[in-house]
Motif scaffolding. Structure first.
Motif, mmCIF file in Angstrom:
data_model
loop_
_atom_site.group_PDB
_atom_site.id
_atom_site.type_symbol
_atom_site.label_atom_id
_atom_site.label_comp_id
_atom_site.label_asym_id
_atom_site.label_seq_id
_atom_site.Cartn_x
_atom_site.Cartn_y
_atom_site.Cartn_z
ATOM 1 N N ASN A 221 0.861 -1.222 0.061
ATOM 2 C CA ASN A 221 -0.148 -0.021 -0.008
ATOM 3 C C ASN A 221 0.786 1.228 -0.018
ATOM 4 O O ASN A 221 1.207 1.797 0.917
ATOM 5 C CB ASN A 221 -0.870 -0.080 1.089
ATOM 6 N N ALA A 222 1.250 1.911 -1.287
ATOM 7 C CA ALA A 222 1.890 3.019 -1.432
ATOM 8 C C ALA A 222 1.544 4.288 -0.516
ATOM 9 O O ALA A 222 2.089 4.893 -0.049
ATOM 10 C CB ALA A 222 2.207 3.297 -2.913
ATOM 11 N N SER A 223 0.110 4.397 -0.663
ATOM 12 C CA SER A 223 -0.306 5.417 0.142
ATOM 13 C C SER A 223 -0.308 5.428 1.445
ATOM 14 O O SER A 223 0.194 6.474 2.187
ATOM 15 C CB SER A 223 -1.920 5.883 -0.358
ATOM 16 N N ALA A 224 -0.423 4.313 2.238
ATOM 17 C CA ALA A 224 -0.027 4.240 3.509
ATOM 18 C C ALA A 224 1.338 4.596 3.741
ATOM 19 O O ALA A 224 1.729 5.006 4.903
ATOM 20 C CB ALA A 224 -0.807 2.893 4.040
ATOM 21 N N GLN A 225 2.256 3.821 3.147
ATOM 22 C CA GLN A 225 3.596 4.073 3.079
ATOM 23 C C GLN A 225 3.924 5.612 3.277
ATOM 24 O O GLN A 225 4.690 5.869 4.345
ATOM 25 C CB GLN A 225 4.411 3.255 2.192
ATOM 26 N N THR A 226 3.558 6.213 2.467
ATOM 27 C CA THR A 226 3.733 7.643 2.458
ATOM 28 C C THR A 226 3.274 8.410 3.355
ATOM 29 O O THR A 226 4.075 9.320 4.211
ATOM 30 C CB THR A 226 3.146 8.266 0.875
ATOM 31 N N LYS A 227 1.937 8.137 3.923
ATOM 32 C CA LYS A 227 1.353 8.865 4.905
ATOM 33 C C LYS A 227 2.215 8.357 6.425
ATOM 34 O O LYS A 227 2.455 9.380 7.092
ATOM 35 C CB LYS A 227 -0.162 8.391 5.186
ATOM 36 N N LEU A 228 2.362 7.161 6.107
ATOM 37 C CA LEU A 228 3.279 6.765 7.600
ATOM 38 C C LEU A 228 4.662 7.455 7.745
ATOM 39 O O LEU A 228 4.900 7.982 8.953
ATOM 40 C CB LEU A 228 3.353 5.357 7.840
ATOM 41 N N ALA A 229 5.097 7.427 6.893
ATOM 42 C CA ALA A 229 6.382 8.236 6.544
ATOM 43 C C ALA A 229 6.387 9.570 6.951
ATOM 44 O O ALA A 229 7.356 10.270 7.546
ATOM 45 C CB ALA A 229 7.251 7.996 5.345
ATOM 46 N N LEU A 230 5.443 10.290 6.451
ATOM 47 C CA LEU A 230 5.021 11.742 6.620
ATOM 48 C C LEU A 230 5.043 12.159 8.386
ATOM 49 O O LEU A 230 5.665 12.643 8.860
ATOM 50 C CB LEU A 230 4.128 12.263 5.945
ATOM 51 N N ILE A 231 4.202 11.201 8.704
ATOM 52 C CA ILE A 231 3.626 11.213 10.368
ATOM 53 C C ILE A 231 5.077 11.042 11.009
ATOM 54 O O ILE A 231 5.333 11.865 12.277
ATOM 55 C CB ILE A 231 2.397 10.399 10.463
ATOM 56 N N ARG A 232 5.701 10.011 10.825
ATOM 57 C CA ARG A 232 6.870 9.540 11.603
ATOM 58 C C ARG A 232 7.910 10.744 11.454
ATOM 59 O O ARG A 232 8.665 10.976 12.560
ATOM 60 C CB ARG A 232 7.422 8.044 11.260
ATOM 61 N N ASP A 233 8.113 11.253 10.384
ATOM 62 C CA ASP A 233 9.022 12.398 10.373
ATOM 63 C C ASP A 233 8.626 13.743 11.115
ATOM 64 O O ASP A 233 9.512 14.029 11.681
ATOM 65 C CB ASP A 233 9.166 12.855 8.751
ATOM 66 N N LEU A 234 7.243 13.846 10.883
ATOM 67 C CA LEU A 234 6.964 15.002 11.670
ATOM 68 C C LEU A 234 7.005 14.624 13.289
ATOM 69 O O LEU A 234 7.469 15.748 14.008
ATOM 70 C CB LEU A 234 5.247 15.162 11.471
ATOM 71 N N MET A 235 6.715 13.437 13.715
ATOM 72 C CA MET A 235 6.768 13.357 15.076
ATOM 73 C C MET A 235 8.218 13.232 15.564
ATOM 74 O O MET A 235 8.571 13.693 16.592
ATOM 75 C CB MET A 235 6.093 11.922 15.512
ATOM 76 N N SER A 236 9.210 12.594 14.785
ATOM 77 C CA SER A 236 10.827 12.780 15.193
ATOM 78 C C SER A 236 11.305 13.864 15.146
ATOM 79 O O SER A 236 12.426 14.167 15.738
ATOM 80 C CB SER A 236 11.319 11.459 14.212
ATOM 81 N N ASN A 237 10.652 14.956 14.517
ATOM 82 C CA ASN A 237 11.378 16.138 14.300
ATOM 83 C C ASN A 237 10.584 17.177 15.042
ATOM 84 O O ASN A 237 10.718 18.532 14.753
ATOM 85 C CB ASN A 237 11.645 16.640 12.937
ATOM 86 N N SER A 238 9.604 16.886 16.071
ATOM 87 C CA SER A 238 8.932 17.924 16.564
ATOM 88 C C SER A 238 8.852 17.817 18.151
ATOM 89 O O SER A 238 8.132 17.700 18.737
ATOM 90 C CB SER A 238 7.388 17.969 16.064
ATOM 91 N N ALA A 239 10.299 17.552 18.703
ATOM 92 C CA ALA A 239 10.306 17.353 20.166
ATOM 93 C C ALA A 239 9.866 18.560 21.017
ATOM 94 O O ALA A 239 10.908 19.615 20.848
ATOM 95 C CB ALA A 239 11.779 17.076 20.220
ATOM 96 N N ARG A 240 8.915 18.503 21.364
ATOM 97 C CA ARG A 240 8.635 19.493 22.366
ATOM 98 C C ARG A 240 8.402 18.976 23.837
ATOM 99 O O ARG A 240 7.670 17.927 23.989
ATOM 100 C CB ARG A 240 7.440 20.254 22.190
ATOM 101 N N PRO A 241 9.175 19.180 24.671
ATOM 102 C CA PRO A 241 9.346 18.248 25.938
ATOM 103 C C PRO A 241 8.225 18.556 26.741
ATOM 104 O O PRO A 241 7.431 19.293 26.609
ATOM 105 C CB PRO A 241 10.544 19.063 26.619
ATOM 106 N N ALA A 242 8.079 17.669 27.624
ATOM 107 C CA ALA A 242 6.786 17.772 28.476
ATOM 108 C C ALA A 242 6.732 18.698 29.493
ATOM 109 O O ALA A 242 7.265 18.909 30.344
ATOM 110 C CB ALA A 242 6.811 16.605 29.349
ATOM 111 N N ALA A 243 5.865 19.787 28.971
ATOM 112 C CA ALA A 243 6.033 20.994 29.717
ATOM 113 C C ALA A 243 5.227 21.009 30.695
ATOM 114 O O ALA A 243 4.100 20.486 30.883
ATOM 115 C CB ALA A 243 5.935 22.045 28.702
#
Length: 347
Positions: free
Chosen positions: A160-182
């Motif tokens: 499922n190419a569509s799911a692969q693209t969406k999963l990669a996008l979300i993982r990249d967003l989450m891995s690059n949006s470190a906002r600490p537990a404030a």
């Protein structure tokens, strides 16, 4: 996924970057032990801080401020289940306050109980619809749940190419949006329990006036970027920009050693995960065979002494994935170098 923000009184732990906050005001009877508990907590003396809080609760068992602080101290001590009990009771006794619901969501998310975290945040928003922290945190939960759903879809159909693209996008967003537990130290409603009686009473709780937040021992979790300020130490904006562009160049060149060296030893990892686990995840993503291009645009730097807040537009391209997002980073000056301490997507 970024770690959700946790509410905390400003005299216990400060909100980020000197923002003025509305604090949950302690009641008169327990002010002294709570102030002492706050001082001890800032110094990392969690055991004595808990003892002082328990002293306040011995005198006034229903005191909302003391109970709130106890939940925070238990969280700092890693006693998540005990903290959940405290915040759950607060939601029962003071259902109009959104902060205990938000704190429950933080704790549930740390335990990967995302459905419970979602429900707690929805209650926070229901009690206070303009609670921006809860809305943002709910978005983080949705992103994590979406990641799980796409991952499940790929387990069923790996082509499922569509799911692969969406999963990669979300993982990249989450891995690059470190906002600490404030630890968000404000009462978003401006309402606080004024006495030991639960908030079901008819009288409207009083609001405290905003006051400057003191310096914190740890970086809280609702990071609000600092206003632009004049540089008070050597280094300045050019060196901050140089550090950031060096970080982007190392990422683009897949020079993982140089990329990692751009981060401070106390960098606040996404979700509070162990530093080793975060490094392994970043290595896996950066060392993929696809080329990576990282661009920085519209860089703005605000300096406050040995601390800088940088906002910019990050353009990311790798394989078929191409994204552009606003990023905020907090850097600290250590031994003559500017190092990344916080990293998140958005303002």
């Amino acid at each position: 996924m970024t770690l959700l923000r946790l509410s905390v009184p400003t005299h216990v732990l400060a909100s980020l970057l000197g923002a003025a906050l509305l604090v949950l005001a302690p009641t008169t009877a327990s002010a002294d032990p709570l102030q002492e508990a706050g001082r001890l907590m800032k110094q990392g003396q969690l055991g004595p801080a808990l003892e002082r809080t328990d002293q306040a609760l011995a005198a006034k068992p229903k005191d909302a401020q003391a109970r709130f602080m106890k939940g925070l101290i238990l969280t700092e001590m890693g006693r998540q289940n005990d903290a959940i009990v405290v915040f759950t009771k607060l939601t029962e006794d003071y259902p109009e306050l959104p902060e205990p619901y938000n704190n429950l969501a933080v704790l549930y998310a740390q335990q990967r109980q995302f459905e419970k975290a979602k429900n707690a945040l929805e209650m926070a928003i229901r009690t206070h619809p303009s609670y921006a922290t809860a809305h943002e945190n709910l978005g983080d939960i949705y992103a994590r749940m979406a990641s799980q759903a796409y991952d499940k879809a790929l387990q069923i159909d790996s082509s499922n190419a569509s799911a692969q693209t969406k999963l990669a996008l979300i993982r990249d967003l989450m891995s690059n949006s470190a906002r600490p537990a404030a630890l968000a130290s404000r009462s978003t409603t401006g309402k606080v329990p004024a006495s030991a009686a639960p908030a079901a009473k008819q009288e409207a709780p009083s609001a405290t006036k905003p006051e400057p937040a003191p310096a914190a021992r740890t970086e809280p979790v609702d990071p609000k970027p600092a206003p632009v300020a004049e540089a008070k130490s050597a280094g300045g904006e050019p060196e901050v920009e140089k550090a950031l562009r060096g970080w982007a160049d190392a990422w683009s060149a897949k020079d993982f050693k140089a990329y990692l060296a751009a981060y401070a030893s106390d960098f606040q990892t996404p979700g509070g995960q162990p530093r080793s686990a975060w490094e392994a995840e970043r290595a896996r993503r950066i060392n993929k065979p696809e080329s990576i291009q990282i661009g920085i645009e519209n860089l703005q730097v605000a300096l406050e002494g040995e601390r800088a807040t940088a906002r910019f537009r990050q353009n990311y391209k790798s394989g078929k994935l191409k994204t552009s997002a606003t990023k905020t980073m907090v850097l600290v000056r250590r031994d003559g170098r500017w190092l990344i301490q916080q990293e998140r997507v958005g303002n």
